[in-house]
Design a protein around this motif. Structure first.
Motif, PDB file in Angstrom:
ATOM      1  N   SER A  47       0.821  -1.206   0.000  1.00 40.89           N
ATOM      2  CA  SER A  47       0.000   0.000   0.000  1.00 40.89           C
ATOM      3  C   SER A  47       0.854   1.254   0.000  1.00 40.89           C
ATOM      4  N   LYS A  48       0.272   2.302  -0.577  1.00 39.73           N
ATOM      5  CA  LYS A  48       0.932   3.600  -0.546  1.00 39.73           C
ATOM      6  C   LYS A  48       0.098   4.554   0.295  1.00 39.73           C
ATOM      7  N   VAL A  49       0.741   5.135   1.294  1.00 38.21           N
ATOM      8  CA  VAL A  49       0.078   6.159   2.095  1.00 38.21           C
ATOM      9  C   VAL A  49       0.925   7.425   2.092  1.00 38.21           C
ATOM     10  N   LYS A  50       0.252   8.535   2.239  1.00 38.08           N
ATOM     11  CA  LYS A  50       0.932   9.820   2.209  1.00 38.08           C
ATOM     12  C   LYS A  50       0.612  10.555   3.498  1.00 38.08           C
ATOM     13  N   GLU A  51       1.641  11.127   4.111  1.00 37.60           N
ATOM     14  CA  GLU A  51       1.408  11.951   5.297  1.00 37.60           C
ATOM     15  C   GLU A  51       0.843  13.301   4.850  1.00 37.60           C
ATOM     16  N   VAL A  52      -0.304  13.652   5.417  1.00 37.90           N
ATOM     17  CA  VAL A  52      -0.934  14.915   5.044  1.00 37.90           C
ATOM     18  C   VAL A  52      -1.090  15.766   6.291  1.00 37.90           C
ATOM     19  N   ASP A  53      -0.603  16.983   6.219  1.00 37.47           N
ATOM     20  CA  ASP A  53      -0.785  17.915   7.343  1.00 37.47           C
ATOM     21  C   ASP A  53      -2.209  18.443   7.303  1.00 37.47           C
ATOM     22  N   GLU A  54      -2.859  18.353   8.443  1.00 37.84           N
ATOM     23  CA  GLU A  54      -4.233  18.833   8.511  1.00 37.84           C
ATOM     24  C   GLU A  54      -4.271  20.313   8.145  1.00 37.84           C
TER      25      GLU A  54
END
Ligand SMILES: [Zn+2]
Length: 69
Positions: free
Chosen positions: A57-64
């Motif tokens: 899986s690919k996940v991306k860290e996203v800043d709220e």
């Protein structure tokens, strides 16, 4: 916060790569050892034996708050 780009695993027993494309897309590999579900909403896994699949899986860290920049 993590955003799921691709919900995907590879079965180590039959070698098939399976992808869940949307939240109700439940996909099982051809030997039936493992399944993915949840699409890009949640990484749901079902398996007969722990460690019988490889996580792809690919996940991306996203800043709220920075999602709409
Ligand atoms: Zn399999």
């Amino acid at each position: 916060m993590q955003k799921i780009i691709k919900n995907c695993i590879r079965c180590k027993i039959c070698g098939q790569v399976i992808v869940s494309k949307h939240v109700h897309d439940f996909v099982t590999c051809k030997c039936g050892a493992c399944s993915v579900d949840g699409g890009n909403v949640m990484l749901r896994r079902l398996f007969k034996e722990e460690g019988c699949y490889e996580e792809l899986s690919k996940v991306k860290e996203v800043d709220e708050g920075q999602e709409n920049k």
